[in-house]
Scaffold this active site. Structure first.
Site, short mmCIF file in Angstrom:
data_model
loop_
_atom_site.label_atom_id
_atom_site.label_comp_id
_atom_site.label_asym_id
_atom_site.label_seq_id
_atom_site.Cartn_x
_atom_site.Cartn_y
_atom_site.Cartn_z
N ASP A 161 0.70 -1.21 0.07
CA ASP A 161 0.03 -0.07 -0.01
C ASP A 161 0.87 1.13 -0.06
O ASP A 161 0.25 2.34 0.17
CB ASP A 161 -0.81 0.09 1.18
CG ASP A 161 -1.88 0.92 1.19
OD1 ASP A 161 -2.40 1.36 -0.01
OD2 ASP A 161 -2.28 1.61 2.13
N SER B 113 -6.97 5.42 -0.82
CA SER B 113 -7.24 4.03 -1.16
C SER B 113 -8.66 3.58 -1.14
O SER B 113 -9.32 4.03 -0.37
CB SER B 113 -6.60 3.16 -0.43
OG SER B 113 -5.09 2.96 -0.62
N GLN C 153 -4.74 -1.76 -7.11
CA GLN C 153 -5.38 -0.89 -6.27
C GLN C 153 -5.92 0.37 -7.08
O GLN C 153 -5.39 0.88 -8.27
CB GLN C 153 -4.13 -0.07 -5.10
CG GLN C 153 -4.90 0.93 -4.34
CD GLN C 153 -3.96 1.42 -3.31
OE1 GLN C 153 -3.36 2.29 -3.37
NE2 GLN C 153 -3.68 0.57 -2.27
#
Length: 293
Positions: free
Chosen positions: A214, A236, A286
Site C-alpha cells: 500500500d 485508497s 489498487q
C-alpha cells in the site's frame, strides 16, 4: 496457522511499534474476534496497508497451517482512526478440501471501516511460468532514503512509523519511470524489505507484504497529475493481491508498479513483487481517489 509473535498484548499503545511484528500484532478477544491498533498514514488517519495486513492476520489465525493465502480482495469504506482500537470480525465462510475462504470486517466505534475476503489453499507442485523481472539496479547499489534508525528515533511515531520498520531504496527515475513501447505509463520501482529479521512464520511474511503493497501504488497513479502536493487528496478505495510463490519479507523485494489509467478522480495501479533472484512472488492492484484541490 499458529499465532504470530507478539500476540496478546496487555495494553494498547495506539500505533507505537518497535518492530514489524508489533505492527501486525492482534489480541484475540474471543473466537473469530481480534483487536488491534494502527499508526497514521496521514494525520490522524490509520494507514490502510496496516489495516489490511491486520485483517489478513485475523483471517490467517482461523486457518490451519497446511493452507497458505493465495489471494485477497478488500475495500476501504471509511477512514480509520489512530486514537482507538480496531475490532476484526472473522466469518469462516468455507473450509473445503483444497481451499479455505474467510471474510473479515474491521469495525471501529461501531462502524465498518474496511472489509476483506481472503482465500487460502493447500500447496501443489505443477508446471509454471512467469514474467521476467525488470532490468534495474540492485538494492545494494542504491542509496537508502531510510532504513533501520537509531533506537532513540523511535520516539517520533505517527506518519514516520514505516521508516522505523522498513528499508526502502528507490530506483532512479531513468530506470524506475522509463516508458514502454506501448506509449508509456507512469512507473515506480522500489526495493523494500523489513529492516529487521522476521520470525519463520509464512503468515507473518505474507501480511508484511500486504502492508508494504500500500506504500507506492496510489502515488504512482497520482504522480503525473500533482501540481500542488499540499492540496492533494489521495485515499485508497480498494486493494487486491495474489501471492504466487514463497518469499521472505525481510529480504529484498522489488516492487515494480505502473498506472495504466487515471480518470474520474480515480487512479488505477498494478504492482509486481520480485525477489532478489528475479522470482515473481506476488501481484497487487489498487484504485485510489486522486483529487487536486
Amino acid at each position: 496457522m499458529s499465532d504470530l509473535p507478539g500476540d496478546h498484548r496487555s495494553e494498547f499503545n495506539f500505533g507505537r511499534a518497535e518492530s514489524f511484528v508489533d505492527l501486525l500484532s492482534l489480541d484475540e478477544i474471543e473466537q473469530n474476534i481480534f483487536r488491534g491498533t494502527c499508526h497514521a498514514g496521514s494525520p490522524l488517519r490509520a494507514f490502510g496497508g496496516q489495516v489490511a495486513a491486520q485483517a489478513l492476520v485475523a483471517a490467517g489465525r482461523t486457518v490451519t497451517a497446511d493452507r497458505h493465502v493465495h489471494s485477497l480482495h478488500s475495500y476501504f469504506l471509511r477512514p480509520g482512526r489512530t486514537t482507538s482500537p480496531i475490532i476484526y470480525l472473522v466469518d469462516r465462510v468455507r473450509d473445503g478440501r483444497s481451499f479455505t475462504t474467510r471474510r473479515v470486517s474491521a469495525v471501529q466505534n461501531g462502524e465498518t471501516i474496511f472489509t476483506l475476503s481472503a482465500s487460502f489453499k493447500v500447496p501443489e507442485t505443477t508446471t509454471e511460468h512467469q514474467r521476467t523481472m525488470p532490468d534495474v539496479p540492485r538494492p545494494e547499489d542504491l542509496p537508502g532514503p531510510y532504513g533501520s534508525p537509531p533506537r532513540k528515533a523511535r520516539e517520533n511515531y505517527g506518519a514516520t512509523q514505516t521508516r522505523l520498520v522498513m528499508d526502502m531504496r528507490f530506483v532512479p527515475q531513468e530506470h524506475g519511470q522509463a516508458t514502454r513501447p506501448n506509449g508509456g505509463v507512469p512507473h515506480t520501482r522500489v526495493w523494500m524489505k523489513a529492516a529487521e529479521q522476521l520470525p519463520d512464520d509464512p503468515l507473518l511474511h505474507v501480511c508484511a507484504l500486504a502492508y508494504m503493497s500500500d506504500l507506492t501504488l496510489a502515488g504512482t497513479a497520482a504522480a503525473p497529475h500533482v501540481t500542488d502536493p499540499e492540496n492533494l487528496q489521495m485515499a485508497s478505495l480498494d486493494h487486491a493481491m495474489w501471492f504466487h510463490r514463497p518469499f521472505r519479507a525481510d529480504r529484498w523485494l522489488l516492487f515494480a508498479a505502473e498506472s495504466p489509467t487515471a480518470q474520474d478522480a480515480r487512479g488505477f495501479a498494478i504492482g509486481e513483487f520480485y525477489d532478489h533472484e528475479g522470482v515473481l512472488v506476488a501481484h497487487a492492484v489498487q484504485e485510489a481517489v486522486i483529487r487536486q484541490h
